[in-house]
Design a protein around this motif. Structure first.
Motif, PDB file in Angstrom:
ATOM      1  N   TYR A  88     -11.353 -19.902  20.406  1.00 48.42           N
ATOM      2  CA  TYR A  88      -9.879 -20.154  20.260  1.00 48.42           C
ATOM      3  C   TYR A  88      -9.278 -19.036  21.121  1.00 48.42           C
ATOM      4  N   THR A  89      -8.212 -19.378  21.427  1.00 53.14           N
ATOM      5  CA  THR A  89      -7.287 -18.490  22.228  1.00 53.14           C
ATOM      6  C   THR A  89      -6.105 -18.098  21.404  1.00 53.14           C
ATOM      7  N   LEU A  90      -5.801 -16.580  21.318  1.00 47.64           N
ATOM      8  CA  LEU A  90      -4.980 -16.002  20.443  1.00 47.64           C
ATOM      9  C   LEU A  90      -4.051 -15.352  21.247  1.00 47.64           C
ATOM     10  N   GLU A  91      -2.685 -15.100  20.568  1.00 51.68           N
ATOM     11  CA  GLU A  91      -1.581 -14.526  21.222  1.00 51.68           C
ATOM     12  C   GLU A  91      -2.023 -12.854  21.714  1.00 51.68           C
ATOM     13  N   PRO A  92      -1.868 -12.502  22.957  1.00 51.63           N
ATOM     14  CA  PRO A  92      -2.062 -11.200  22.984  1.00 51.63           C
ATOM     15  C   PRO A  92      -1.316 -10.414  22.104  1.00 51.63           C
ATOM     16  N   THR A  93      -1.998  -9.131  21.859  1.00 51.16           N
ATOM     17  CA  THR A  93      -1.208  -7.959  21.179  1.00 51.16           C
ATOM     18  C   THR A  93      -1.116  -6.647  21.864  1.00 51.16           C
ATOM     19  N   THR A  94      -0.415  -5.842  21.596  1.00 52.54           N
ATOM     20  CA  THR A  94       0.091  -4.403  22.026  1.00 52.54           C
ATOM     21  C   THR A  94      -0.829  -3.431  20.957  1.00 52.54           C
ATOM     22  N   ARG A  95      -1.276  -3.979  19.884  1.00 55.10           N
ATOM     23  CA  ARG A  95      -1.509  -3.162  18.562  1.00 55.10           C
ATOM     24  C   ARG A  95      -3.122  -2.683  19.030  1.00 55.10           C
ATOM     25  N   ILE A  96      -3.907  -3.236  20.043  1.00 55.22           N
ATOM     26  CA  ILE A  96      -4.977  -2.971  20.155  1.00 55.22           C
ATOM     27  C   ILE A  96      -5.322  -2.054  21.573  1.00 55.22           C
ATOM     28  N   LEU A  97      -4.136  -1.857  22.254  1.00 52.30           N
ATOM     29  CA  LEU A  97      -4.219  -1.236  23.604  1.00 52.30           C
ATOM     30  C   LEU A  97      -4.434   0.308  23.461  1.00 52.30           C
ATOM     31  N   SER A  98      -5.176   0.619  24.429  1.00 52.55           N
ATOM     32  CA  SER A  98      -5.635   2.022  24.299  1.00 52.55           C
ATOM     33  C   SER A  98      -4.276   2.767  24.947  1.00 52.55           C
ATOM     34  N   ARG A  99      -4.201   4.247  24.884  1.00 54.30           N
ATOM     35  CA  ARG A  99      -3.055   4.949  25.470  1.00 54.30           C
ATOM     36  C   ARG A  99      -2.776   4.281  26.795  1.00 54.30           C
ATOM     37  N   ASP A 100      -3.811   4.474  27.835  1.00 54.58           N
ATOM     38  CA  ASP A 100      -3.707   4.206  29.237  1.00 54.58           C
ATOM     39  C   ASP A 100      -3.384   2.775  29.416  1.00 54.58           C
ATOM     40  N   GLU A 101      -3.915   1.888  28.484  1.00 52.92           N
ATOM     41  CA  GLU A 101      -3.537   0.433  28.622  1.00 52.92           C
ATOM     42  C   GLU A 101      -2.137   0.252  28.272  1.00 52.92           C
ATOM     43  N   PHE A 102      -1.508   0.904  27.342  1.00 54.33           N
ATOM     44  CA  PHE A 102      -0.238   0.700  26.884  1.00 54.33           C
ATOM     45  C   PHE A 102       1.051   1.379  27.863  1.00 54.33           C
ATOM     46  N   TYR A 103       0.269   2.422  28.495  1.00 54.43           N
ATOM     47  CA  TYR A 103       1.220   2.863  29.527  1.00 54.43           C
ATOM     48  C   TYR A 103       1.252   2.041  30.735  1.00 54.43           C
ATOM     49  N   GLU A 104       0.133   1.343  31.181  1.00 56.43           N
ATOM     50  CA  GLU A 104       0.182   0.323  32.099  1.00 56.43           C
ATOM     51  C   GLU A 104       1.195  -0.827  31.871  1.00 56.43           C
ATOM     52  N   TYR A 105       1.022  -1.619  30.485  1.00 61.87           N
ATOM     53  CA  TYR A 105       1.700  -2.321  29.996  1.00 61.87           C
ATOM     54  C   TYR A 105       3.346  -1.843  30.194  1.00 61.87           C
ATOM     55  N   THR A 106       3.735  -0.835  29.797  1.00 64.81           N
ATOM     56  CA  THR A 106       5.243  -0.560  29.798  1.00 64.81           C
ATOM     57  C   THR A 106       5.545  -0.409  31.068  1.00 64.81           C
ATOM     58  N   THR A 107       4.582   0.077  32.119  1.00 67.59           N
ATOM     59  CA  THR A 107       5.126   0.461  33.599  1.00 67.59           C
ATOM     60  C   THR A 107       5.289  -1.116  34.128  1.00 67.59           C
ATOM     61  N   GLN A 108       4.401  -1.989  33.700  1.00 66.30           N
ATOM     62  CA  GLN A 108       4.688  -3.401  34.243  1.00 66.30           C
ATOM     63  C   GLN A 108       6.141  -4.060  33.857  1.00 66.30           C
ATOM     64  N   ILE A 109       6.217  -3.898  32.796  1.00 65.29           N
ATOM     65  CA  ILE A 109       7.736  -4.180  32.245  1.00 65.29           C
ATOM     66  C   ILE A 109       8.825  -3.595  32.919  1.00 65.29           C
ATOM     67  N   ILE A 110       8.919  -2.238  32.900  1.00 68.96           N
ATOM     68  CA  ILE A 110      10.027  -1.509  33.589  1.00 68.96           C
ATOM     69  C   ILE A 110      10.233  -1.925  35.145  1.00 68.96           C
ATOM     70  N   ALA A 111       9.032  -2.158  35.934  1.00 61.50           N
ATOM     71  CA  ALA A 111       8.869  -2.742  37.158  1.00 61.50           C
ATOM     72  C   ALA A 111       9.653  -3.902  37.210  1.00 61.50           C
ATOM     73  N   ASP A 112       9.230  -4.943  36.360  1.00 61.13           N
ATOM     74  CA  ASP A 112       9.654  -6.338  36.306  1.00 61.13           C
ATOM     75  C   ASP A 112      11.138  -6.097  36.159  1.00 61.13           C
ATOM     76  N   VAL A 113      11.749  -5.505  35.080  1.00 59.76           N
ATOM     77  CA  VAL A 113      13.133  -5.594  34.908  1.00 59.76           C
ATOM     78  C   VAL A 113      13.878  -4.963  35.967  1.00 59.76           C
ATOM     79  N   ALA A 114      13.196  -3.841  36.718  1.00 62.70           N
ATOM     80  CA  ALA A 114      14.164  -3.344  37.726  1.00 62.70           C
ATOM     81  C   ALA A 114      14.465  -4.335  38.969  1.00 62.70           C
ATOM     82  N   VAL A 115      13.846  -5.337  39.252  1.00 62.27           N
ATOM     83  CA  VAL A 115      14.044  -6.399  40.104  1.00 62.27           C
ATOM     84  C   VAL A 115      15.499  -6.976  39.757  1.00 62.27           C
ATOM     85  N   ILE A 116      15.691  -7.191  38.515  1.00 60.78           N
ATOM     86  CA  ILE A 116      17.005  -7.675  38.164  1.00 60.78           C
ATOM     87  C   ILE A 116      18.095  -6.715  37.877  1.00 60.78           C
ATOM     88  N   GLY A 117      17.784  -5.435  38.233  1.00 60.20           N
ATOM     89  CA  GLY A 117      18.672  -4.355  38.164  1.00 60.20           C
ATOM     90  C   GLY A 117      18.973  -3.538  36.709  1.00 60.20           C
TER      91      GLY A 117
END
Length: 134
Positions: A88-117
């Motif tokens: 089965y393929t389940l929806e991704p979750t942030t609950r199991i992310l380590s501190r470093d993985e969560f930092y990387e995840y938030t960094t990706q979001i910040i970079a993604d929305v920066a493109v649209i100002g």
């Protein structure tokens, strides 16, 4: 939950007197130990919901849960789980992310929305000492 460490194969609780009382409550029950993962802090979680998601909501007019689900789908791998021989393929979750993985995840979001100002305020070191080093 009872916290402690295992040394030479013996579980040593952090608070022995308190824990003895807790162990008595567990008499006759099955128990297990799990390794404590280096998870994000409550401050990091607040930064995600308030500084990142709310800022995006304010700029786009979108609701928080669809944004949260969309970012998880964009930036996190799906979870695969096999049960009775069926994968089965389940929806991704942030609950199991380590501190470093969560930092990387938030960094990706910040970079993604920066493109649209959309500019996300950075975390403040004194407020989030265990989340990011500036």
């Amino acid at each position: 939950m009872i916290f402690g460490t295992v040394e030479k194969g013996i579980f040593i609780p952090e608070q022995s007197a308190y824990t003895l009382i807790e162990f008595e409550k567990l008499e006759g029950k099955e128990c297990g130990l799990d390794e404590l993962k280096d998870t994000r802090s409550l401050k990091a979680n607040s930064y995600y919901w308030v500084a990142i998601i709310k800022t995006i909501m304010d700029k786009t007019g979108d609701d928080k849960m669809p944004l949260h689900k969309m970012f998880k789908k964009r930036f996190l791998p799906p979870i695969t789980f096999t049960w009775k021989g069926v994968e089965y393929t389940l929806e991704p979750t942030t609950r199991i992310l380590s501190r470093d993985e969560f930092y990387e995840y938030t960094t990706q979001i910040i970079a993604d929305v920066a493109v649209i100002g959309i500019s996300i305020p950075p975390p403040i070191k004194k407020d989030l000492p265990d989340y990011i080093t500036l």
